[in-house]
Design a protein around this motif. Structure first.
Motif, PDB file in Angstrom:
ATOM      1  N   ALA A  61      -0.464 -11.229   2.874  1.00  0.00           N
ATOM      2  CA  ALA A  61      -0.322 -11.205   1.418  1.00  0.00           C
ATOM      3  C   ALA A  61      -1.565 -10.612   0.756  1.00  0.00           C
ATOM      4  CB  ALA A  61      -0.059 -12.621   0.900  1.00  0.00           C
ATOM      5  N   ALA A  62      -2.745 -11.007   1.230  1.00  0.00           N
ATOM      6  CA  ALA A  62      -3.984 -10.494   0.641  1.00  0.00           C
ATOM      7  C   ALA A  62      -4.120  -8.993   0.881  1.00  0.00           C
ATOM      8  CB  ALA A  62      -5.192 -11.238   1.216  1.00  0.00           C
ATOM      9  N   LEU A  63      -3.805  -8.529   2.080  1.00  0.00           N
ATOM     10  CA  LEU A  63      -3.928  -7.106   2.378  1.00  0.00           C
ATOM     11  C   LEU A  63      -2.883  -6.285   1.632  1.00  0.00           C
ATOM     12  CD1 LEU A  63      -4.748  -7.277   6.188  1.00  0.00           C
ATOM     13  CD2 LEU A  63      -6.256  -6.514   4.357  1.00  0.00           C
ATOM     14  N   ALA A  64      -1.703  -6.854   1.411  1.00  0.00           N
ATOM     15  CA  ALA A  64      -0.694  -6.149   0.620  1.00  0.00           C
ATOM     16  C   ALA A  64      -1.180  -5.966  -0.816  1.00  0.00           C
ATOM     17  CB  ALA A  64       0.629  -6.906   0.643  1.00  0.00           C
ATOM     18  N   GLN A  65      -1.857  -6.966  -1.344  1.00  0.00           N
ATOM     19  CA  GLN A  65      -2.416  -6.850  -2.688  1.00  0.00           C
ATOM     20  C   GLN A  65      -3.549  -5.826  -2.714  1.00  0.00           C
ATOM     21  OE1 GLN A  65      -1.121  -8.403  -5.464  1.00  0.00           O
ATOM     22  NE2 GLN A  65      -2.488  -6.941  -6.496  1.00  0.00           N
ATOM     23  N   THR A  66      -4.337  -5.797  -1.630  1.00  0.00           N
ATOM     24  CA  THR A  66      -5.396  -4.790  -1.519  1.00  0.00           C
ATOM     25  C   THR A  66      -4.809  -3.390  -1.583  1.00  0.00           C
ATOM     26  OG1 THR A  66      -6.854  -6.222  -0.228  1.00  0.00           O
ATOM     27  CG2 THR A  66      -7.174  -3.849   0.008  1.00  0.00           C
ATOM     28  N   GLY A  67      -3.729  -3.156  -0.846  1.00  0.00           N
ATOM     29  CA  GLY A  67      -3.080  -1.855  -0.876  1.00  0.00           C
ATOM     30  C   GLY A  67      -2.508  -1.515  -2.238  1.00  0.00           C
ATOM     31  N   ALA A  68      -1.965  -2.531  -2.911  1.00  0.00           N
ATOM     32  CA  ALA A  68      -1.381  -2.297  -4.233  1.00  0.00           C
ATOM     33  C   ALA A  68      -2.448  -1.938  -5.262  1.00  0.00           C
ATOM     34  CB  ALA A  68      -0.608  -3.531  -4.688  1.00  0.00           C
ATOM     35  N   ASP A  69      -3.647  -2.488  -5.110  1.00  0.00           N
ATOM     36  CA  ASP A  69      -4.729  -2.248  -6.073  1.00  0.00           C
ATOM     37  C   ASP A  69      -5.517  -0.979  -5.768  1.00  0.00           C
ATOM     38  OD1 ASP A  69      -4.045  -4.606  -7.308  1.00  0.00           O
ATOM     39  OD2 ASP A  69      -5.563  -5.797  -6.263  1.00  0.00           O
ATOM     40  N   ALA A  70      -5.225  -0.313  -4.655  1.00  0.00           N
ATOM     41  CA  ALA A  70      -5.994   0.871  -4.249  1.00  0.00           C
ATOM     42  C   ALA A  70      -5.724   2.041  -5.179  1.00  0.00           C
ATOM     43  CB  ALA A  70      -5.640   1.255  -2.817  1.00  0.00           C
ATOM     44  N   GLY A  91       5.496  -4.286  -0.685  1.00  0.00           N
ATOM     45  CA  GLY A  91       4.478  -4.420  -1.720  1.00  0.00           C
ATOM     46  C   GLY A  91       4.684  -3.463  -2.878  1.00  0.00           C
ATOM     47  N   LYS A  92       3.660  -3.356  -3.716  1.00  0.00           N
ATOM     48  CA  LYS A  92       3.738  -2.532  -4.911  1.00  0.00           C
ATOM     49  C   LYS A  92       2.823  -1.321  -4.799  1.00  0.00           C
ATOM     50  CE  LYS A  92       4.533  -6.599  -7.833  1.00  0.00           C
ATOM     51  NZ  LYS A  92       4.018  -7.377  -8.998  1.00  0.00           N
ATOM     52  N   GLY A  93       3.091  -0.327  -5.601  1.00  0.00           N
ATOM     53  CA  GLY A  93       2.212   0.817  -5.731  1.00  0.00           C
ATOM     54  C   GLY A  93       1.925   1.503  -4.411  1.00  0.00           C
ATOM     55  N   ALA A  94       0.634   1.758  -4.181  1.00  0.00           N
ATOM     56  CA  ALA A  94       0.217   2.484  -2.984  1.00  0.00           C
ATOM     57  C   ALA A  94       0.519   1.718  -1.712  1.00  0.00           C
ATOM     58  CB  ALA A  94      -1.281   2.795  -3.062  1.00  0.00           C
ATOM     59  N   ALA A  95       0.581   0.380  -1.778  1.00  0.00           N
ATOM     60  CA  ALA A  95       0.880  -0.412  -0.586  1.00  0.00           C
ATOM     61  C   ALA A  95       2.249  -0.044  -0.022  1.00  0.00           C
ATOM     62  CB  ALA A  95       0.817  -1.902  -0.919  1.00  0.00           C
ATOM     63  N   ALA A 122      -7.929  -0.094   1.051  1.00  0.00           N
ATOM     64  CA  ALA A 122      -8.625  -0.066  -0.237  1.00  0.00           C
ATOM     65  C   ALA A 122      -9.095   1.321  -0.621  1.00  0.00           C
ATOM     66  CB  ALA A 122      -9.814  -1.031  -0.212  1.00  0.00           C
ATOM     67  N   ARG A 123      -9.522   2.138   0.363  1.00  0.00           N
ATOM     68  CA  ARG A 123     -10.106   3.435   0.046  1.00  0.00           C
ATOM     69  C   ARG A 123      -9.543   4.555   0.914  1.00  0.00           C
ATOM     70  NH1 ARG A 123     -14.508   3.396  -3.349  1.00  0.00           N
ATOM     71  NH2 ARG A 123     -13.916   5.580  -3.491  1.00  0.00           N
ATOM     72  N   PRO A 124      -8.267   4.898   0.742  1.00  0.00           N
ATOM     73  CA  PRO A 124      -7.729   6.057   1.475  1.00  0.00           C
ATOM     74  C   PRO A 124      -8.387   7.366   1.045  1.00  0.00           C
ATOM     75  CG  PRO A 124      -6.159   5.299  -0.163  1.00  0.00           C
ATOM     76  CD  PRO A 124      -7.243   4.272  -0.117  1.00  0.00           C
ATOM     77  N   ASP A 125      -9.075   7.350  -0.106  1.00  0.00           N
ATOM     78  CA  ASP A 125      -9.797   8.539  -0.548  1.00  0.00           C
ATOM     79  C   ASP A 125     -11.124   8.713   0.183  1.00  0.00           C
ATOM     80  OD1 ASP A 125     -10.601   6.144  -1.797  1.00  0.00           O
ATOM     81  OD2 ASP A 125     -11.610   7.247  -3.391  1.00  0.00           O
ATOM     82  N   LEU A 126     -11.558   7.669   0.914  1.00  0.00           N
ATOM     83  CA  LEU A 126     -12.789   7.760   1.701  1.00  0.00           C
ATOM     84  C   LEU A 126     -12.509   7.850   3.193  1.00  0.00           C
ATOM     85  CD1 LEU A 126     -15.084   5.141  -0.079  1.00  0.00           C
ATOM     86  CD2 LEU A 126     -15.231   7.630  -0.211  1.00  0.00           C
TER      87      LEU A 126
END
Length: 380
Positions: free
Chosen positions: A295-304, A337-341, A277-281
């Motif tokens: 599935a939930a963690l993949a979505q977490t990565g995608a929304d990061a 996954g999508k995006g950052a994930a 969720a927070r690779p910037d932190l």
């Protein structure tokens, strides 16, 4: 005879001024504590304010009686109470002064105003949380304090200081945030040997020394990390925790170059969620012997936020078939996954093997700490 008696109101006034100054300092600390969402005990402020009001009012009353005397302007006619009328008015003012409200504190999240600073130009530093020593595991010092949680309620936070912290009084240390998977407990309560694994990595030259921060897991469910996978913001951005730790200890500034996150067994999903969720932190995350909602963690990565690449280690013992299956499932879900994930750098460690589960856990922690140290040393 009058001059010796004047010493009494003067001493009372001096005590009132000292208490008033102390109350002002307490009030300034309260404003800063509210600003940084820290816990602050308000009772000393109220006691000092009331005592200062009583002392100053009592001093004025005594001075009036001694200076004016029976023949002074306050003497008046016997029918209206004579020379004690002014003294009675001053004494009557004491309860009113005691009941006067303290100056209003700044609302939570507001910046300290200029008048809160002794110079009128610089903001006051944050209130330093008082940590006390509770044990000395792995040749280090285990400290404990109450720090406000994301919900505003105080929770226990433990901080392990490595032996090198005492040896070098000038050094500043990177931080590992160690998540617990059991409500109302810190991770070391279930895994007392976790600090041995961290110290072992340092002793073998595989890692630099870390300060380890172990916050109490949130309440509301017996398995907080099961829910955190779907709501990673519950643990990933804990500003009050970072503020309290950096103010009380010689740590490096919070950020991806200096702070990492670790979770073991039931705490592993929390660490994975925080890292995704927070690779910037957090510059790196390590999850050991966990079971994951892929599935939930993949979505977490995608929304990061797409500001940095997540670095995540999923480690399990060679004999832990279920753990390795869960790790590979999460790795595949993130890759697809999508995006950052999809851009997350996910690695799996499956080489640890030993005679007992306790020995395997110690070695897994050592591998995880080595990974975190190497990852923080690399530019993101």
């Amino acid at each position: 005879m009058l001059r010796p008696l004047l010493a009494v109101p003067l001493l009372t006034a001096a005590a009132g001024l000292w208490l008033g100054r102390s109350a002002l300092g307490q009030w300034r600390d309260l404003r800063v504590a509210r600003t940084y969402e820290l816990v602050f005990e308000q009772r000393p402020l109220l006691i000092r304010s009331v005592a200062a009001g009583l002392c100053l009012a009592g001093s004025a009353a005594l001075a009036g009686v001694l200076v004016l005397g029976p023949g002074g302007p306050g003497r008046g006619h016997p029918a209206d109470g004579g020379g004690t009328a002014g003294a009675r008015a001053a004494v009557a003012a004491a309860p009113a002064a005691a009941q006067a409200p303290a100056p209003a504190a700044a609302p939570p999240g507001a910046s300290p105003s200029a008048d809160a600073s002794p110079t009128g130009s610089r903001p006051l530093p944050p209130v330093v949380t008082a940590f006390t020593a509770v044990a000395h595991p792995a040749d280090g010092d285990l400290m404990e304090a109450q720090v406000a949680g994301p919900d505003g309620h105080p929770r226990t936070v433990r901080v392990w200081l490595p032996a090198q912290y005492r040896a070098d009084q000038q050094a500043r240390f990177p931080v590992i945030v160690l998540h617990s998977g059991t409500a109302r407990k810190t991770a070391d309560a279930e895994l007392p040997d976790v600090f041995d694994g961290v110290a072992s990595a340092v002793a073998l030259g595989r890692s630099r020394p870390f300060v380890v921060v172990a916050p109490e897991a949130p309440t509301g469910t017996e398995h907080p990390c099961d829910l955190v996978a779907a709501a990673p913001q519950a643990v990933s951005d804990d500003a009050a925790l970072r503020t309290a730790v950096t103010a009380a200890f010689r740590t490096l500034p919070a950020g991806p170059g200096n702070w990492a996150v670790l979770g073991i067994e039931s705490g592993a999903p929390c660490a994975a969620a925080a890292g995704l969720a927070r690779p910037d932190l957090y510059g790196a995350a390590a999850a050991v012997s966990g079971r994951y909602d892929a599935a939930a963690l993949a979505q977490t990565g995608a929304d990061a936020p797409d500001t940095a690449t997540t670095r995540l280690l999923l480690a399990a013992a060679k004999a832990d078939g279920a753990g390795l299956t869960a790790a590979r499932g999460l790795q595949s879900a993130l890759k697809g996954g999508k995006g950052a994930a999809a851009r997350a750098d996910v690695r799996i460690s499956d080489i640890v093997q030993d005679y007992t589960p306790e020995r395997e856990r110690l070695r897994l922690v050592r591998v995880a700490v080595q990974y975190l140290a190497e990852s923080l040393a690399k530019p993101n």
